[in-house]
Each structure stands twice: as C-alpha cells, then as structure tokens.
Write a protein that holds these residues in place. Structure first.
Motif, PDB file in Angstrom:
ATOM      1  N   LEU A   1       0.838  -1.186   0.000  1.00  8.33           N
ATOM      2  CA  LEU A   1       0.000   0.000   0.000  1.00  8.33           C
ATOM      3  C   LEU A   1       0.877   1.241   0.000  1.00  8.33           C
ATOM      4  O   LEU A   1       1.843   1.324   0.760  1.00  8.33           O
ATOM      5  N   ILE A   2       0.552   2.183  -0.858  1.00  9.98           N
ATOM      6  CA  ILE A   2       1.261   3.463  -0.909  1.00  9.98           C
ATOM      7  C   ILE A   2       0.228   4.561  -0.714  1.00  9.98           C
ATOM      8  O   ILE A   2      -0.777   4.592  -1.439  1.00  9.98           O
ATOM      9  N   LYS A   3       0.457   5.433   0.257  1.00 13.85           N
ATOM     10  CA  LYS A   3      -0.443   6.579   0.411  1.00 13.85           C
ATOM     11  C   LYS A   3      -0.040   7.592  -0.645  1.00 13.85           C
ATOM     12  O   LYS A   3       1.069   8.127  -0.628  1.00 13.85           O
ATOM     13  N   ASP A   4      -0.930   7.816  -1.588  1.00 11.15           N
ATOM     14  CA  ASP A   4      -0.629   8.665  -2.732  1.00 11.15           C
ATOM     15  C   ASP A   4      -0.761  10.139  -2.380  1.00 11.15           C
ATOM     16  O   ASP A   4       0.191  10.898  -2.472  1.00 11.15           O
ATOM     17  N   ARG A   5      -1.938  10.541  -1.964  1.00  6.15           N
ATOM     18  CA  ARG A   5      -2.183  11.939  -1.599  1.00  6.15           C
ATOM     19  C   ARG A   5      -3.507  12.037  -0.857  1.00  6.15           C
ATOM     20  O   ARG A   5      -4.246  11.087  -0.775  1.00  6.15           O
ATOM     21  N   SER A   6      -3.796  13.229  -0.344  1.00  3.55           N
ATOM     22  CA  SER A   6      -5.097  13.450   0.268  1.00  3.55           C
ATOM     23  C   SER A   6      -5.711  14.709  -0.323  1.00  3.55           C
ATOM     24  O   SER A   6      -5.020  15.675  -0.623  1.00  3.55           O
ATOM     25  N   ILE A   7      -7.016  14.626  -0.524  1.00  2.00           N
ATOM     26  CA  ILE A   7      -7.790  15.747  -1.027  1.00  2.00           C
ATOM     27  C   ILE A   7      -8.902  15.984  -0.018  1.00  2.00           C
ATOM     28  O   ILE A   7      -9.798  15.157   0.122  1.00  2.00           O
ATOM     29  N   SER A   8      -8.775  17.066   0.724  1.00  2.00           N
ATOM     30  CA  SER A   8      -9.705  17.378   1.792  1.00  2.00           C
ATOM     31  C   SER A   8      -9.736  16.220   2.790  1.00  2.00           C
ATOM     32  O   SER A   8      -8.709  15.900   3.381  1.00  2.00           O
ATOM     33  N   THR A   9     -10.865  15.555   2.958  1.00  3.06           N
ATOM     34  CA  THR A   9     -10.944  14.442   3.916  1.00  3.06           C
ATOM     35  C   THR A   9     -10.761  13.086   3.242  1.00  3.06           C
ATOM     36  O   THR A   9     -10.868  12.054   3.890  1.00  3.06           O
ATOM     37  N   THR A  10     -10.491  13.075   1.946  1.00  3.29           N
ATOM     38  CA  THR A  10     -10.338  11.827   1.202  1.00  3.29           C
ATOM     39  C   THR A  10      -8.863  11.482   1.032  1.00  3.29           C
ATOM     40  O   THR A  10      -8.073  12.303   0.560  1.00  3.29           O
ATOM     41  N   LEU A  11      -8.509  10.270   1.446  1.00  5.71           N
ATOM     42  CA  LEU A  11      -7.156   9.762   1.240  1.00  5.71           C
ATOM     43  C   LEU A  11      -7.156   8.895  -0.008  1.00  5.71           C
ATOM     44  O   LEU A  11      -8.080   8.096  -0.212  1.00  5.71           O
ATOM     45  N   ILE A  12      -6.140   9.046  -0.814  1.00  4.04           N
ATOM     46  CA  ILE A  12      -6.034   8.239  -2.025  1.00  4.04           C
ATOM     47  C   ILE A  12      -4.826   7.325  -1.870  1.00  4.04           C
ATOM     48  O   ILE A  12      -3.703   7.784  -1.654  1.00  4.04           O
ATOM     49  N   TYR A  13      -5.092   6.022  -1.946  1.00  2.91           N
ATOM     50  CA  TYR A  13      -4.066   5.001  -1.807  1.00  2.91           C
ATOM     51  C   TYR A  13      -3.845   4.314  -3.148  1.00  2.91           C
ATOM     52  O   TYR A  13      -4.768   4.183  -3.949  1.00  2.91           O
ATOM     53  N   LYS A  14      -2.640   3.843  -3.356  1.00  5.36           N
ATOM     54  CA  LYS A  14      -2.315   2.969  -4.479  1.00  5.36           C
ATOM     55  C   LYS A  14      -1.988   1.605  -3.881  1.00  5.36           C
ATOM     56  O   LYS A  14      -1.199   1.507  -2.945  1.00  5.36           O
ATOM     57  N   VAL A  15      -2.604   0.561  -4.415  1.00  7.17           N
ATOM     58  CA  VAL A  15      -2.408  -0.791  -3.909  1.00  7.17           C
ATOM     59  C   VAL A  15      -1.913  -1.661  -5.057  1.00  7.17           C
ATOM     60  O   VAL A  15      -2.413  -1.567  -6.167  1.00  7.17           O
ATOM     61  N   TYR A  16      -0.918  -2.494  -4.763  1.00  6.69           N
ATOM     62  CA  TYR A  16      -0.405  -3.409  -5.782  1.00  6.69           C
ATOM     63  C   TYR A  16       0.042  -4.706  -5.133  1.00  6.69           C
ATOM     64  O   TYR A  16       0.292  -4.772  -3.938  1.00  6.69           O
ATOM     65  N   HIS A  17       0.111  -5.745  -5.931  1.00  6.84           N
ATOM     66  CA  HIS A  17       0.573  -7.057  -5.489  1.00  6.84           C
ATOM     67  C   HIS A  17       2.099  -7.042  -5.513  1.00  6.84           C
ATOM     68  O   HIS A  17       2.687  -6.510  -6.447  1.00  6.84           O
ATOM     69  N   ASN A  18       2.756  -7.615  -4.495  1.00  5.44           N
ATOM     70  CA  ASN A  18       4.225  -7.600  -4.407  1.00  5.44           C
ATOM     71  C   ASN A  18       4.881  -8.101  -5.688  1.00  5.44           C
ATOM     72  O   ASN A  18       5.932  -7.626  -6.072  1.00  5.44           O
ATOM     73  N   GLU A  19       4.294  -9.110  -6.303  1.00  2.00           N
ATOM     74  CA  GLU A  19       4.917  -9.732  -7.460  1.00  2.00           C
ATOM     75  C   GLU A  19       4.581  -9.043  -8.774  1.00  2.00           C
ATOM     76  O   GLU A  19       5.172  -9.346  -9.797  1.00  2.00           O
ATOM     77  N   ASN A  20       3.621  -8.126  -8.766  1.00  2.00           N
ATOM     78  CA  ASN A  20       3.246  -7.435  -9.988  1.00  2.00           C
ATOM     79  C   ASN A  20       3.098  -5.943  -9.709  1.00  2.00           C
ATOM     80  O   ASN A  20       2.003  -5.449  -9.491  1.00  2.00           O
ATOM     81  N   ARG A  21       4.200  -5.245  -9.743  1.00  5.33           N
ATOM     82  CA  ARG A  21       4.182  -3.817  -9.445  1.00  5.33           C
ATOM     83  C   ARG A  21       3.713  -2.974 -10.627  1.00  5.33           C
ATOM     84  O   ARG A  21       3.573  -1.776 -10.510  1.00  5.33           O
ATOM     85  N   ASP A  22       3.475  -3.621 -11.754  1.00  6.41           N
ATOM     86  CA  ASP A  22       3.026  -2.890 -12.937  1.00  6.41           C
ATOM     87  C   ASP A  22       1.568  -2.453 -12.830  1.00  6.41           C
ATOM     88  O   ASP A  22       1.170  -1.458 -13.410  1.00  6.41           O
ATOM     89  N   ARG A  23       0.770  -3.198 -12.106  1.00  6.66           N
ATOM     90  CA  ARG A  23      -0.663  -2.896 -12.008  1.00  6.66           C
ATOM     91  C   ARG A  23      -0.993  -2.308 -10.639  1.00  6.66           C
ATOM     92  O   ARG A  23      -0.963  -3.001  -9.625  1.00  6.66           O
ATOM     93  N   LEU A  24      -1.270  -1.016 -10.624  1.00  7.08           N
ATOM     94  CA  LEU A  24      -1.665  -0.317  -9.407  1.00  7.08           C
ATOM     95  C   LEU A  24      -3.175  -0.109  -9.417  1.00  7.08           C
ATOM     96  O   LEU A  24      -3.757   0.208 -10.455  1.00  7.08           O
ATOM     97  N   TYR A  25      -3.797  -0.288  -8.262  1.00  8.34           N
ATOM     98  CA  TYR A  25      -5.219  -0.009  -8.117  1.00  8.34           C
ATOM     99  C   TYR A  25      -5.374   1.189  -7.195  1.00  8.34           C
ATOM    100  O   TYR A  25      -4.747   1.255  -6.137  1.00  8.34           O
ATOM    101  N   THR A  26      -6.208   2.117  -7.586  1.00  8.18           N
ATOM    102  CA  THR A  26      -6.459   3.310  -6.785  1.00  8.18           C
ATOM    103  C   THR A  26      -7.665   3.066  -5.886  1.00  8.18           C
ATOM    104  O   THR A  26      -8.718   2.646  -6.352  1.00  8.18           O
TER     105      THR A  26
END
Length: 121
Positions: free
Chosen positions: A49-74
C-alpha cells in the motif's frame, strides 16, 4: 434455506491474520459469500500500500501485489463518512469488498467491515 441454516448455526474457522475483519465478515455474510470474502482477506498479506495523496478528507491510496508492481489499483477512502471505493469495481459487480479495500481497512485499523459494504439480505 440450507445456506441460511449453515450461516446461523455453523461457526466459521478464522484463518487469516486479520481476525477482527474476518470475524466481522463471518457474522455479516452467509457461508457461501463469506468464503469469497475470506479469499479476498487472505490476499491482503501479499499486497503493498502506498499513500498517494489526500484531497480534503479523502485519502487516495495505491495498492499493488508484491509480485506485480506494474498494475496499481487506486482506492479512495473518505475519513468522514468511512466510504471506501476501489477502481477494480469488484464491489459494483459482485457486491463484496475487494482485496484492495481490505488492504485500506487494515491500514486504517478497522475492526469490522463498514455497514456500507454489507448488503442487507
């Protein structure tokens, strides 16, 4: 009717490291759906999990599988209303929380699945 009987009188075997979330899922879902949700919870250990940024009260995270860093899910998490949305859209199609949502729940210290993510029977 059989599924409801098993849900009411059977006990779930908790096997993931996220015991509180798993127990919450076992109480909220019927056995068949619980099995699907449990698989999503089990995968959380392989996610980063990577904390990407926050916009007001919303946190935006990027999540990826250890073995496949090419595909990030927001995943967007609103601190005020505890709403969690993931771009994988599993919630929209299957109506169960996805592994990415569970990863954010773990990060945010959830002890149970939010009511908004549990459909009424």
């Amino acid at each position: 009717m059989v599924a409801q009987f098993k849900t009411i009188y059977g006990e779930a075997v908790l096997t993931t490291g996220l015991t509180n979330l798993e127990h919450s899922a076992a109480e909220a879902y019927m056995k068949e759906i619980y099995g699907l949700v449990k698989k999503e919870i089990q995968v959380v250990v392989a996610l980063e999990l990577i904390k990407d940024r926050s916009i007001s009260t919303t946190l935006i995270y990027k999540v990826y599988h250890n073995e496949n860093r090419d595909r990030l899910y927001t995943v967007m998490y609103d601190r005020n209303d505890k709403n969690i949305k993931c771009e994988c859209k599993r919630w929209n199609s299957e109506e169960i929380p996805c592994r990415h949502m569970f990863c954010v729940m773990k990060q945010e210290g959830y002890k149970e699945i939010p009511e908004k993510l549990i459909l009424k029977r």
